[in-house]
Design a protein around this motif. Structure first.
Motif, PDB file in Angstrom:
ATOM      1  N   SER A  92       0.840  -1.206   0.000  1.00 23.63           N
ATOM      2  CA  SER A  92       0.000   0.000   0.000  1.00 23.63           C
ATOM      3  C   SER A  92       0.872   1.251   0.000  1.00 23.63           C
ATOM      4  O   SER A  92       2.096   1.177   0.169  1.00 23.63           O
ATOM      5  N   THR A  93       0.236   2.392  -0.146  1.00 21.74           N
ATOM      6  CA  THR A  93       0.966   3.652  -0.021  1.00 21.74           C
ATOM      7  C   THR A  93       1.510   3.810   1.398  1.00 21.74           C
ATOM      8  O   THR A  93       2.605   4.348   1.590  1.00 21.74           O
ATOM      9  N   SER A  94       0.754   3.312   2.380  1.00 22.29           N
ATOM     10  CA  SER A  94       1.250   3.335   3.766  1.00 22.29           C
ATOM     11  C   SER A  94       2.522   2.506   3.884  1.00 22.29           C
ATOM     12  O   SER A  94       3.479   2.898   4.563  1.00 22.29           O
ATOM     13  N   GLY A  95       2.529   1.348   3.219  1.00 23.32           N
ATOM     14  CA  GLY A  95       3.719   0.498   3.216  1.00 23.32           C
ATOM     15  C   GLY A  95       4.895   1.176   2.554  1.00 23.32           C
ATOM     16  O   GLY A  95       6.047   1.053   3.005  1.00 23.32           O
ATOM     17  N   LEU A  96       4.616   1.896   1.472  1.00 20.10           N
ATOM     18  CA  LEU A  96       5.665   2.635   0.777  1.00 20.10           C
ATOM     19  C   LEU A  96       6.260   3.709   1.681  1.00 20.10           C
ATOM     20  O   LEU A  96       7.483   3.888   1.746  1.00 20.10           O
ATOM     21  N   LYS A  97       5.403   4.414   2.409  1.00 23.81           N
ATOM     22  CA  LYS A  97       5.887   5.470   3.303  1.00 23.81           C
ATOM     23  C   LYS A  97       6.760   4.906   4.432  1.00 23.81           C
ATOM     24  O   LYS A  97       7.771   5.507   4.804  1.00 23.81           O
ATOM     25  N   LYS A  98       6.377   3.745   4.953  1.00 28.00           N
ATOM     26  CA  LYS A  98       7.200   3.091   5.981  1.00 28.00           C
ATOM     27  C   LYS A  98       8.564   2.705   5.409  1.00 28.00           C
ATOM     28  O   LYS A  98       9.594   2.832   6.077  1.00 28.00           O
ATOM     29  N   LEU A  99       8.545   2.235   4.178  1.00 24.69           N
ATOM     30  CA  LEU A  99       9.787   1.857   3.521  1.00 24.69           C
ATOM     31  C   LEU A  99      10.678   3.079   3.314  1.00 24.69           C
ATOM     32  O   LEU A  99      11.901   3.024   3.528  1.00 24.69           O
ATOM     33  N   MET A 100      10.085   4.190   2.924  1.00 22.34           N
ATOM     34  CA  MET A 100      10.829   5.437   2.749  1.00 22.34           C
ATOM     35  C   MET A 100      11.515   5.847   4.043  1.00 22.34           C
ATOM     36  O   MET A 100      12.681   6.262   4.048  1.00 22.34           O
ATOM     37  N   ASN A 101      10.792   5.710   5.150  1.00 24.52           N
ATOM     38  CA  ASN A 101      11.382   6.055   6.449  1.00 24.52           C
ATOM     39  C   ASN A 101      12.507   5.105   6.827  1.00 24.52           C
ATOM     40  O   ASN A 101      13.515   5.529   7.397  1.00 24.52           O
ATOM     41  N   SER A 102      12.361   3.827   6.492  1.00 24.70           N
ATOM     42  CA  SER A 102      13.409   2.858   6.831  1.00 24.70           C
ATOM     43  C   SER A 102      14.681   3.096   6.028  1.00 24.70           C
ATOM     44  O   SER A 102      15.773   2.746   6.466  1.00 24.70           O
ATOM     45  N   TYR A 103      14.538   3.695   4.851  1.00 24.54           N
ATOM     46  CA  TYR A 103      15.685   4.047   4.017  1.00 24.54           C
ATOM     47  C   TYR A 103      16.281   5.403   4.417  1.00 24.54           C
ATOM     48  O   TYR A 103      17.253   5.855   3.820  1.00 24.54           O
ATOM     49  N   ASN A 104      15.648   6.078   5.388  1.00 21.52           N
ATOM     50  CA  ASN A 104      16.044   7.438   5.780  1.00 21.52           C
ATOM     51  C   ASN A 104      16.024   8.394   4.585  1.00 21.52           C
ATOM     52  O   ASN A 104      16.926   9.213   4.399  1.00 21.52           O
ATOM     53  N   TYR A 105      14.971   8.278   3.816  1.00 21.29           N
ATOM     54  CA  TYR A 105      14.792   9.134   2.635  1.00 21.29           C
ATOM     55  C   TYR A 105      14.697  10.601   3.058  1.00 21.29           C
ATOM     56  O   TYR A 105      14.053  10.938   4.051  1.00 21.29           O
TER      57      TYR A 105
END
Length: 292
Positions: A179-192
């Motif tokens: 989901s988009t929520s999942g994408l946002k969590k992934l972005m945070n884990s990458y320290n985007y």
């Protein structure tokens, strides 16, 4: 204002609403508010407030209201009969009984069913079998057959594709990861650099920024896996991708489509895949189609 219908689309993040002219399906006014937490502030109270606002502003004597909502919906009773964790305390919410004092007619539909109905109302698709998935706070699905219409299942639970592909190790589902929520969590884990700004992520990826491309490749791998399951189960003529992220068009599809083959048998093939043409207002139109 007898031609005016009110449409409300309830998502896990925002509640969109509009007053629509039934003559030409033009949107007279559109608004969006954050979805209440449904614990201290109830969604159903916000929906009542929104409906009352349009009724009074436009002097509508007999208000006809179409509601598009996340969750499993019994459209006969207008009740949420099952809801995942994206909206707490939602099961049992009965819109028809609660809103009866200010509405003369109320239709309540699952949000993805409504989105697909709206898309089909706006555009004349030639395909007989159409699957639509919407990507947002969660992931939902809808399936349409030109003879049978929207398939809802014996318990209104058909096409709840967000619950597919449960992984016991991470305790996540297709919805959690793709989901988009999942994408946002992934972005945070990458320290985007731009936190959870999805539009900026796509822009950076298009400009060749390595971290943005890595994030989208990682995320789209999960999305492609789920779409492959849809292909195997439904064998549709076309798969539509909706939700706000569909505005990315080919920039989105170019990440997804090449990966689908990795989750299908050799030379299996898949349906045509495209983003919805009506973008993010389809559910509002679809919510009122049964009132026309």
């Amino acid at each position: 204002m007898s031609n005016y219908k009110v449409a409300i689309d309830i998502g896990g993040t925002n509640i969109k609403s509009a007053i629509i002219n039934a003559k030409d399906l033009s949107i007279v006014e559109i608004n969006s508010v954050p979805t209440p937490n449904n614990v201290t502030n109830l969604i159903i109270d916000e929906v009542y407030r929104i409906a009352e606002y349009y009724k009074e502003k436009y002097g509508i004597n007999k208000l006809e209201l179409g509601i598009s909502s996340a969750g499993v919906i019994d459209d006969q009773s207008g009740t949420v009969i099952y809801s995942g964790p994206t909206i707490p305390n939602y099961k049992g919410t009965n819109f028809k009984s609660y809103l009866a004092p200010i509405c003369s007619d109320i239709v309540v539909l699952n949000d993805v069913n409504a989105a697909l109905l709206g898309e089909l109302t706006y555009y004349n698709y030639k395909q007989n079998n159409i699957f639509c998935l919407t990507i947002g706070t969660g992931i939902g699905g809808a399936f349409y057959n030109s003879t049978l219409g929207i398939h809802i299942g014996s318990r209104h639970r058909a096409n709840q594709i967000g619950y597919l592909l449960y992984d016991s190790a991470s305790e996540t589902t297709f919805e959690t990861r793709a989901s988009t929520s999942g994408l946002k969590k992934l972005m945070n884990s990458y320290n985007y650099d731009h936190d959870s700004n999805v539009k900026q992520l796509f822009k950076d990826a298009k400009n060749g920024k390595a971290i943005a491309k890595d994030i989208l490749n990682d995320w789209s791998f999960h999305l492609a896996e789920g779409i492959a399951q849809i292909q195997i189960i439904y064998d549709p003529d076309i798969i539509l991708i909706g939700g706000a992220i569909s505005a990315q068009g080919d920039d989105l599809l170019n990440y997804i489509i090449p990966k689908i083959k990795f989750f299908l048998p050799h030379n299996y093939g898949h349906a045509k895949i495209q983003t919805t043409l009506s973008l993010n207002n389809a559910a509002l139109i679809g919510a009122i189609t049964k009132l026309l």
